[in-house]
Motif scaffolding. Structure first.
Motif, short mmCIF file in Angstrom:
data_model
loop_
_atom_site.label_atom_id
_atom_site.label_comp_id
_atom_site.label_asym_id
_atom_site.label_seq_id
_atom_site.Cartn_x
_atom_site.Cartn_y
_atom_site.Cartn_z
N GLU A 1 0.84 -1.18 0.00
CA GLU A 1 0.00 0.00 0.00
C GLU A 1 0.88 1.24 0.00
O GLU A 1 2.00 1.23 0.53
CB GLU A 1 -0.90 0.02 1.24
N VAL A 2 0.38 2.30 -0.61
CA VAL A 2 1.11 3.56 -0.60
C VAL A 2 1.25 4.05 0.85
O VAL A 2 0.27 4.10 1.59
CB VAL A 2 0.38 4.63 -1.45
N ASP A 3 2.46 4.37 1.24
CA ASP A 3 2.74 4.84 2.60
C ASP A 3 2.60 6.36 2.62
O ASP A 3 3.55 7.09 2.33
CB ASP A 3 4.15 4.41 3.01
N ALA A 4 1.40 6.85 2.94
CA ALA A 4 1.08 8.28 2.81
C ALA A 4 1.96 9.14 3.72
O ALA A 4 2.46 10.19 3.31
CB ALA A 4 -0.39 8.52 3.14
N LYS A 5 2.17 8.71 4.97
CA LYS A 5 2.96 9.51 5.90
C LYS A 5 4.40 9.60 5.45
O LYS A 5 5.00 10.69 5.42
CB LYS A 5 2.89 8.89 7.31
N PHE A 6 4.99 8.47 5.07
CA PHE A 6 6.38 8.45 4.62
C PHE A 6 6.55 9.29 3.36
O PHE A 6 7.53 10.02 3.20
CB PHE A 6 6.84 7.01 4.38
N ASN A 7 5.58 9.19 2.45
CA ASN A 7 5.67 9.97 1.21
C ASN A 7 5.55 11.46 1.46
O ASN A 7 6.20 12.26 0.79
CB ASN A 7 4.59 9.52 0.22
N SER A 8 4.72 11.84 2.42
CA SER A 8 4.58 13.26 2.75
C SER A 8 5.89 13.83 3.28
O SER A 8 6.32 14.92 2.88
CB SER A 8 3.47 13.44 3.79
N VAL B 1 3.95 12.31 -4.03
CA VAL B 1 2.64 12.22 -3.37
C VAL B 1 1.54 12.11 -4.43
O VAL B 1 1.42 12.97 -5.30
CB VAL B 1 2.38 13.45 -2.47
N VAL B 2 0.76 11.05 -4.34
CA VAL B 2 -0.28 10.78 -5.33
C VAL B 2 -1.27 11.94 -5.43
O VAL B 2 -1.70 12.33 -6.52
CB VAL B 2 -1.03 9.47 -4.99
N GLU B 3 -1.64 12.51 -4.29
CA GLU B 3 -2.70 13.54 -4.27
C GLU B 3 -2.24 14.89 -4.82
O GLU B 3 -3.07 15.78 -5.06
CB GLU B 3 -3.21 13.72 -2.84
N GLU B 4 -0.95 15.09 -5.00
CA GLU B 4 -0.44 16.38 -5.49
C GLU B 4 -0.71 16.55 -6.98
O GLU B 4 -0.60 15.61 -7.76
CB GLU B 4 1.06 16.49 -5.24
N SER B 5 -1.05 17.78 -7.36
CA SER B 5 -1.18 18.13 -8.77
C SER B 5 -0.11 19.16 -9.11
O SER B 5 0.42 19.85 -8.23
CB SER B 5 -2.56 18.74 -9.06
N VAL B 6 0.22 19.26 -10.39
CA VAL B 6 1.18 20.28 -10.80
C VAL B 6 0.83 20.76 -12.20
O VAL B 6 0.43 19.98 -13.06
CB VAL B 6 2.64 19.75 -10.73
N TRP B 7 0.96 22.07 -12.38
CA TRP B 7 0.64 22.72 -13.65
C TRP B 7 1.89 23.41 -14.20
O TRP B 7 2.69 23.97 -13.44
CB TRP B 7 -0.46 23.77 -13.45
N ALA B 8 2.03 23.37 -15.52
CA ALA B 8 3.08 24.13 -16.21
C ALA B 8 2.47 25.43 -16.72
O ALA B 8 1.43 25.42 -17.39
CB ALA B 8 3.64 23.32 -17.38
N VAL B 9 3.10 26.54 -16.38
CA VAL B 9 2.58 27.86 -16.72
C VAL B 9 3.60 28.60 -17.58
O VAL B 9 4.77 28.72 -17.18
CB VAL B 9 2.29 28.68 -15.43
N PRO B 10 3.22 29.09 -18.76
CA PRO B 10 4.17 29.82 -19.61
C PRO B 10 4.76 31.03 -18.90
O PRO B 10 4.06 31.73 -18.14
CB PRO B 10 3.31 30.26 -20.81
N HIS B 11 6.06 31.26 -19.14
CA HIS B 11 6.75 32.39 -18.51
C HIS B 11 7.62 33.06 -19.56
O HIS B 11 8.33 32.38 -20.31
CB HIS B 11 7.60 31.90 -17.34
N PRO B 12 7.61 34.38 -19.65
CA PRO B 12 8.33 35.07 -20.74
C PRO B 12 9.84 34.90 -20.70
O PRO B 12 10.50 34.98 -21.74
CB PRO B 12 7.93 36.54 -20.55
N PRO C 1 -4.48 14.61 -9.35
CA PRO C 1 -4.47 14.11 -7.98
C PRO C 1 -4.61 12.60 -7.85
O PRO C 1 -4.73 12.10 -6.73
CB PRO C 1 -5.67 14.83 -7.35
N ASP C 2 -4.58 11.88 -8.95
CA ASP C 2 -4.75 10.42 -8.89
C ASP C 2 -3.54 9.65 -9.40
O ASP C 2 -3.57 8.42 -9.49
CB ASP C 2 -5.98 9.99 -9.70
N THR C 3 -2.47 10.37 -9.75
CA THR C 3 -1.29 9.71 -10.32
C THR C 3 -0.02 10.28 -9.70
O THR C 3 -0.05 11.32 -9.04
CB THR C 3 -1.23 9.91 -11.85
N VAL C 4 1.08 9.58 -9.94
CA VAL C 4 2.40 10.03 -9.51
C VAL C 4 3.17 10.47 -10.76
O VAL C 4 3.19 9.75 -11.76
CB VAL C 4 3.16 8.92 -8.76
N LEU C 5 3.78 11.63 -10.70
CA LEU C 5 4.41 12.21 -11.88
C LEU C 5 5.70 11.48 -12.27
O LEU C 5 6.60 11.28 -11.45
CB LEU C 5 4.74 13.69 -11.62
N THR C 6 5.77 11.10 -13.53
CA THR C 6 7.01 10.64 -14.15
C THR C 6 7.16 11.41 -15.45
O THR C 6 6.25 11.45 -16.26
CB THR C 6 6.99 9.13 -14.43
#
Length: 233
Positions: free
Chosen positions: A109-116, A141-152, A174-179
């Motif tokens: 199982e995903v270890d939420a505390k250790f991952n945090s 962290v599985v629940e984390e989301s991340v967005w790419a935002v254009p920057h000049p 929020p349902d996946t781990v980023l690779t």
């Protein structure tokens, strides 16, 4: 004496040898430490220890990670502590999530505390700004989301939530781990592409490039070794 670059072949279970090699690099007043990373991971605590060692390197020394094929799981602590990435075609980076139990048995199982806790450690290693620490959190962290935002100026910066800026894109929900895949790292200005390796024509490369090529080749031919190797002029 001084050297322009020190190359290290780093594994995630290197123990005291990593500290010894890095201490030598610093004592040589090297301008750049180049890490050859090609690993699917290892022990999480060992990866964190390695990241901690790299975080103590003076900022005057550039840390470059050559991600040769993959830098996954615990190996990302070394990549996160770097100033720059160079990636080979097909390379992947991320997937740092930790499990309790045996993943091979199907009962883990995903270890939420250790991952945090690990996410905070991983994010704290970021030397590059641009909100890249948010990428590292999403790798852990599985629940984390991340967005790419254009920057000049930077090309892209990263946010944990949508900003409403035109052209922004969700990289991880929020349902996946980023690779990150090779194309992602190049497109988002996270890495530079490695020059194609043709070791049969040594005259095309300077001595340090040849050393790095041979070192990368060696990792491809055998199981990732549990010690470090220094090649320097």
């Amino acid at each position: 004496g001084e050297s322009a670059a020190t190359l290290l072949n780093i594994g995630t279970r290197t123990g005291g040898r990593s500290k010894e090699c890095l201490d030598i690099a610093v004592s040589r007043k090297t301008e750049r430490i180049v890490l050859i990373l090609r690993s699917g991971g290892g022990l999480s605590y060992s990866g964190q220890d390695l990241g901690s060692l790299l975080s103590r390197i003076p900022r005057s020394i550039e840390i470059v990670s050559v991600i040769d094929s993959k830098s996954l799981s615990a190996m990302m602590y070394a990549a996160a502590a770097s100033d720059k990435w160079i990636v080979t075609p097909g390379a992947r980076a991320g997937g740092v999530v930790a499990y309790s139990g045996d993943p091979g048995s199907g009962a883990a199982e995903v270890d939420a505390k250790f991952n945090s806790i690990g996410a905070a450690t991983l994010a704290g290693l970021n030397r590059r700004g641009r909100g890249i620490d948010h990428l590292y959190r999403a790798m852990k962290v599985v629940e984390e989301s991340v967005w790419a935002v254009p920057h000049p100026e930077a090309g892209w910066v990263f946010s944990r939530s949508a900003t409403g800026e035109a052209g922004e894109a969700m990289l991880d929900g929020p349902d996946t781990v980023l690779t990150l895949a090779y194309d992602d790292m190049i497109r988002l200005n996270l890495a530079s592409p490695a020059e194609p390796i043709d070791p049969s024509v040594d005259s095309r490369y300077d001595r340090q490039s040849i050393a790095m090529i041979r070192l990368a080749q060696n990792t491809m031919k055998s199981k990732y070794r549990e010690y470090d190797e220094i090649i320097s002029d």
